[in-house]
Design an enzyme around this catalytic site. Structure first.
Site, short mmCIF file in Angstrom:
data_model
loop_
_atom_site.label_atom_id
_atom_site.label_comp_id
_atom_site.label_asym_id
_atom_site.label_seq_id
_atom_site.Cartn_x
_atom_site.Cartn_y
_atom_site.Cartn_z
N LYS A 208 0.95 -1.47 0.31
CA LYS A 208 -0.19 -0.04 -0.21
C LYS A 208 0.86 0.91 0.10
O LYS A 208 1.72 1.39 0.22
CB LYS A 208 -0.97 -0.26 0.87
CG LYS A 208 -1.83 -1.20 1.06
CD LYS A 208 -2.74 -0.98 2.08
CE LYS A 208 -4.09 -1.79 1.10
NZ LYS A 208 -5.37 -2.36 2.18
N ARG A 244 -3.12 -10.38 4.89
CA ARG A 244 -3.99 -10.01 3.85
C ARG A 244 -2.71 -10.04 2.73
O ARG A 244 -2.16 -8.59 3.28
CB ARG A 244 -4.62 -9.47 3.11
CG ARG A 244 -5.52 -9.01 1.92
CD ARG A 244 -6.61 -8.15 1.81
NE ARG A 244 -7.35 -8.41 0.19
CZ ARG A 244 -7.03 -7.64 -0.78
NH1 ARG A 244 -5.51 -7.19 -0.31
NH2 ARG A 244 -7.15 -7.97 -1.65
N1 PMM Z 1 -7.20 -4.37 0.12
C1 PMM Z 1 -7.41 -3.70 -0.86
C2 PMM Z 1 -8.49 -4.92 -1.60
N2 PMM Z 1 -8.77 -5.65 -0.62
N3 PMM Z 1 -9.55 -6.27 2.02
C3 PMM Z 1 -9.33 -6.50 2.63
N4 PMM Z 1 -10.08 -6.71 3.39
N5 PMM Z 1 -8.31 -5.29 3.77
C4 PMM Z 1 -7.85 -5.06 2.42
O1 PMM Z 1 -6.76 -4.28 3.08
C5 PMM Z 1 -7.95 -5.05 1.45
C6 PMM Z 1 -8.69 -5.50 0.94
C7 PMM Z 1 -6.50 -3.14 -1.94
O2 PMM Z 1 -6.40 -3.08 -2.72
P1 PMM Z 1 -5.75 -4.09 -3.85
O3 PMM Z 1 -6.13 -6.21 -3.56
O4 PMM Z 1 -5.32 -3.91 -5.08
O5 PMM Z 1 -3.98 -4.38 -2.62
#
Ligand code: PMM
Length: 263
Positions: A208, A244
């Site tokens: 991020k 994640r």
């Molecule tokens: N961040 C992204 C997408 N989905 N789901 C959860 N539970 N927590 C997160 O911090 C989160 C998420 C950001 O997008 P990316 O998959 O493109 O990195």
């Protein structure tokens, strides 16, 4: 052991792996690679939630996600579906997903929590204050960790009212969602406020933008993965149930080192 949720982006526009897994076969192959590197959950998403991302229609989301969910679940992997749409959640669970990962915590689609309740799936409720396109407009907090915990508590109440069993809820502080870099760091530092709600907590810091603070804007993907392994390890130490990540191997190794240190 902490859960390592590996990101399987079936999107052509995700900020961090820019469309590499846009066709189902390569997304499935990537999911299998993540499992071989230590992922214990595979999170399949068909629409990028990065700041400024444009939504895709539900039909396109289903087309991207369902074949990938079906094949990875068919392998015996625990699959979550990264969606805020009730219809996608419902169809993905019917295709084998066991977890619905809703970054909006049930706010974006009023039907989602009911679908989760009826399906018996587990659900990740993320902290969210609005759609990706303008989420920084709402990044105003008195006490970021306290405010996030309070707003998540409201989402838990809404989920329970919709019939979701609290034991099936996983909370996510929503790092990067309607939060400035400084607010993200403060929230991680005070993760206790969210852990203290007494439910499982998932933390997503992977690749991020706020990691550019310590690393610099131009940091390579490898360097952001190393930083992610560190933040994920610290999240585990703070009491998180899961992390994640895009690169499972670096986080698995960092967690193994922490285990050895702890003895
Ligand atoms: N961040 C992204 C997408 N989905 N789901 C959860 N539970 N927590 C997160 O911090 C989160 C998420 C950001 O997008 P990316 O998959 O493109 O990195």
């Amino acid at each position: 052991m902490i859960e390592i949720m590996g990101v399987v982006n079936a999107t052509p526009d995700s900020f961090s792996d820019g469309g590499e897994h846009a066709d189902p076969a390569s997304a499935v192959a990537h999911g299998r690679l993540l499992v071989s590197e230590g992922a214990t959950i595979l999170d399949v998403g068909g629409e990028s939630t990065r700041p400024g991302a444009q939504p895709v229609g539900v039909e396109e989301e289903l087309r991207r996600v369902l074949p990938v969910v079906e094949r990875l679940a068919g392998d015996g992997s625990v699959v979550s579906v990264d969606t805020y749409r009730a219809e996608t959640a419902e169809r993905a669970v019917a295709s084998g997903a066991r977890i619905v990962n809703d970054v909006s915590g049930g706010l974006a689609d009023p039907r989602l929590l009911r679908v989760v309740a009826e399906s018996g799936a587990e659900v990740v409720l993320g902290h969210w204050r609005g759609p990706s396109a303008d989420m920084y407009a709402s990044a105003a907090y008195g006490d970021v960790a306290g405010d996030v915990a309070r707003e998540l508590r409201q989402r838990v109440d809404a989920a329970c009212e919709a019939g979701v069993d609290a034991a099936r809820i996983i909370l996510d502080p929503g790092i990067g969602f309607a939060k400035t870099a400084e607010q993200n760091w403060l929230l991680l530092r005070e993760l206790d406020a969210v852990i203290g709600l007494g439910l499982r907590v998932l933390v997503g810091t992977s690749r991020k933008r706020f990691l550019a603070g310590p690393l610099g804007e131009e940091a390579s993907r490898e360097r952001r993965d190393l930083a992610t392994a560190v933040t994920s390890t610290l999240a585990q130490r703070a009491g998180a149930w899961g992390v994640r990540v895009h690169d499972a191997g670096s986080t698995r190794d960092a967690l193994a080192v922490l285990d050895a240190w702890d003895g």
